[in-house]
Design a protein around this motif. Structure first.
Motif, PDB file in Angstrom:
ATOM      1  N   ASN A  41     -63.601  52.222 -34.983  1.00 32.69           N
ATOM      2  CA  ASN A  41     -62.470  51.346 -34.678  1.00 32.69           C
ATOM      3  C   ASN A  41     -62.894  49.957 -34.213  1.00 32.69           C
ATOM      4  N   GLU A  42     -62.806  49.667 -32.883  1.00 34.78           N
ATOM      5  CA  GLU A  42     -63.119  48.321 -32.392  1.00 34.78           C
ATOM      6  C   GLU A  42     -64.620  48.110 -32.191  1.00 34.78           C
ATOM      7  N   VAL A  43     -65.434  49.139 -32.440  1.00 36.67           N
ATOM      8  CA  VAL A  43     -66.885  48.972 -32.346  1.00 36.67           C
ATOM      9  C   VAL A  43     -67.372  48.225 -33.593  1.00 36.67           C
ATOM     10  N   VAL A  44     -68.015  47.079 -33.361  1.00 35.13           N
ATOM     11  CA  VAL A  44     -68.479  46.218 -34.446  1.00 35.13           C
ATOM     12  C   VAL A  44     -69.743  46.792 -35.082  1.00 35.13           C
ATOM     13  N   CYS A  45     -70.686  47.211 -34.242  1.00 33.32           N
ATOM     14  CA  CYS A  45     -71.950  47.743 -34.736  1.00 33.32           C
ATOM     15  C   CYS A  45     -72.689  48.440 -33.596  1.00 33.32           C
ATOM     16  N   HIS A  46     -73.722  49.173 -33.971  1.00 36.18           N
ATOM     17  CA  HIS A  46     -74.666  49.790 -33.033  1.00 36.18           C
ATOM     18  C   HIS A  46     -74.025  50.852 -32.126  1.00 36.18           C
ATOM     19  N   MET A 100     -69.957  42.120 -41.156  1.00 35.32           N
ATOM     20  CA  MET A 100     -69.081  42.742 -40.162  1.00 35.32           C
ATOM     21  C   MET A 100     -67.846  41.865 -40.071  1.00 35.32           C
ATOM     22  N   VAL A 101     -66.691  42.454 -40.337  1.00 32.21           N
ATOM     23  CA  VAL A 101     -65.443  41.707 -40.453  1.00 32.21           C
ATOM     24  C   VAL A 101     -64.463  42.215 -39.399  1.00 32.21           C
ATOM     25  N   ASN A 102     -63.929  41.291 -38.619  1.00 31.62           N
ATOM     26  CA  ASN A 102     -62.989  41.653 -37.555  1.00 31.62           C
ATOM     27  C   ASN A 102     -61.556  41.374 -37.972  1.00 31.62           C
ATOM     28  N   GLN A 103     -60.673  42.263 -37.542  1.00 32.38           N
ATOM     29  CA  GLN A 103     -59.255  42.123 -37.819  1.00 32.38           C
ATOM     30  C   GLN A 103     -58.677  40.900 -37.104  1.00 32.38           C
ATOM     31  N   GLY A 104     -59.167  40.640 -35.901  1.00 32.41           N
ATOM     32  CA  GLY A 104     -58.691  39.509 -35.110  1.00 32.41           C
ATOM     33  C   GLY A 104     -59.760  38.450 -34.959  1.00 32.41           C
ATOM     34  N   ASP A 129     -74.184  50.110 -22.254  1.00 37.58           N
ATOM     35  CA  ASP A 129     -75.260  50.997 -22.732  1.00 37.58           C
ATOM     36  C   ASP A 129     -76.397  50.227 -23.390  1.00 37.58           C
ATOM     37  N   GLY A 130     -76.206  48.929 -23.602  1.00 34.95           N
ATOM     38  CA  GLY A 130     -77.258  48.109 -24.193  1.00 34.95           C
ATOM     39  C   GLY A 130     -77.286  48.121 -25.711  1.00 34.95           C
ATOM     40  N   TRP A 131     -76.459  48.930 -26.325  1.00 35.63           N
ATOM     41  CA  TRP A 131     -76.414  49.038 -27.786  1.00 35.63           C
ATOM     42  C   TRP A 131     -75.059  48.632 -28.364  1.00 35.63           C
ATOM     43  N   THR A 132     -74.004  49.288 -27.884  1.00 38.54           N
ATOM     44  CA  THR A 132     -72.699  49.199 -28.522  1.00 38.54           C
ATOM     45  C   THR A 132     -72.104  47.798 -28.419  1.00 38.54           C
ATOM     46  N   VAL A 133     -71.654  47.276 -29.567  1.00 37.81           N
ATOM     47  CA  VAL A 133     -71.020  45.972 -29.647  1.00 37.81           C
ATOM     48  C   VAL A 133     -69.558  46.172 -30.065  1.00 37.81           C
ATOM     49  N   VAL A 134     -68.628  45.557 -29.320  1.00 43.18           N
ATOM     50  CA  VAL A 134     -67.201  45.731 -29.604  1.00 43.18           C
ATOM     51  C   VAL A 134     -66.522  44.378 -29.763  1.00 43.18           C
ATOM     52  N   THR A 135     -65.328  44.402 -30.359  1.00 41.66           N
ATOM     53  CA  THR A 135     -64.517  43.190 -30.447  1.00 41.66           C
ATOM     54  C   THR A 135     -63.959  42.865 -29.057  1.00 41.66           C
ATOM     55  N   ARG A 136     -63.937  41.588 -28.724  1.00 38.41           N
ATOM     56  CA  ARG A 136     -63.409  41.197 -27.414  1.00 38.41           C
ATOM     57  C   ARG A 136     -61.907  41.486 -27.300  1.00 38.41           C
ATOM     58  N   ASP A 137     -61.193  41.332 -28.419  1.00 36.77           N
ATOM     59  CA  ASP A 137     -59.741  41.518 -28.372  1.00 36.77           C
ATOM     60  C   ASP A 137     -59.314  42.963 -28.646  1.00 36.77           C
ATOM     61  N   LYS A 138     -60.308  43.852 -28.795  1.00 34.71           N
ATOM     62  CA  LYS A 138     -60.075  45.286 -29.006  1.00 34.71           C
ATOM     63  C   LYS A 138     -59.396  45.593 -30.340  1.00 34.71           C
TER      64      LYS A 138
END
Length: 261
Positions: free
Chosen positions: A76-81, A208-212, A221-230
């Motif tokens: 979902n909102e996780v971009v990568c990693h 990597m393409v974001n909806q917003g 955790d040092g790995w997981t990258v997420v969208t700021r706007d969720k």
């Protein structure tokens, strides 16, 4: 930059082609396995077993940069990693990107695919579809004499035409004996700019393409990258060879066909 890009020999290309075909088999296996209710750790363990025991290959991500797992599982909102977890189960509305690498006979292939759960929204499905097509818009620019800016521009223009945004902090990369080689392959850019492509180059294209918004943040955790706007994010990735006349997708999967130009 040009001097540091590794041009693959005919022998090396054949070994990379084999690694790519094996990695495509991993995704084919997963097509009938991924469904709501299974955990991301289940997926990780299934993939590790298949790569090691069925394909007699090595999961190249495991141990790379002290990473403990064989894949990234980004929901979902996780971009990568995204990191596989025993306690994280796929839900009926989820979209998930599985990013997997495989090494055979000294050469690495790298690819990722989105899996869309049965209850995913039309908006989620559209993001996944556009991200995949944006990757192909970039791949179709690859040929000797083109430039990396042509690739990035095609991806950016396609994704942004749907109102989406391109993540700029992460890029594709050269690949071969090492997972990350030169060049860096941006998924945005200007035509006729950047590295001149030559026959025998091999690199990943993995927008990597974001909806917003394109803005992202790193989790603790040092790995997981997420969208700021969720909002949702999606990714598609293939390993691509520059041929004498154009491109060859070394990780092309069974269900895929080269798109018409």
């Amino acid at each position: 930059m040009n001097n540091s890009v590794n041009i693959k020999t005919t022998t090396e290309i054949e070994l990379m082609r084999n690694s790519g075909k094996l990695l495509a088999q991993v995704f084919h296996m997963l097509d009938s396995y991924i469904k709501p209710g299974i955990s991301t750790m289940d997926i990780n363990n299934k993939v590790e077993n298949f790569i090691v025991n069925d394909l007699k290959a090595r999961p190249a991500s495991k141990g790379q940069y002290d990473y403990q797992y064989v894949l990234n599982s980004s929901i979902n909102e996780v971009v990568c990693h995204g990191v596989p977890k025993v306690t994280q189960f796929l839900k009926n509305k989820d979209i998930i990107n599985l990013d997997i690498t495989l090494e055979k006979d000294g050469f690495i292939a790298d690819s990722s695919k989105m899996f869309v759960m049965p209850g995913a929204s039309p908006l989620a499905k559209k993001l996944v579809e556009v991200t995949y097509d944006a990757m192909w818009a970039g791949i179709k620019q690859v040929k000797p004499g083109a430039r990396l800016g042509d690739v990035g521009y095609a991806i950016q223009r396609y994704a942004e035409s749907y109102g989406y945004s391109i993540v700029r902090e992460y890029c594709g990369h050269g690949i071969g004996r090492e997972m990350h080689e030169e060049p860096q392959v941006s998924h945005y850019g200007s035509p006729n700019q950047g590295l001149l492509l030559k026959e025998g180059m091999v690199f990943t294209i993995e927008p990597m393409v974001n909806q917003g918004s394109a803005k992202i943040k790193n989790k603790k955790d040092g790995w997981t990258v997420v969208t700021r706007d969720k909002k949702l994010s999606a990714q598609s990735e293939h390993t691509v060879l520059v041929t004498s006349s154009g491109y060859d997708v070394l990780t092309l999967r069974e269900e895929e066909k080269y798109p018409a130009n």
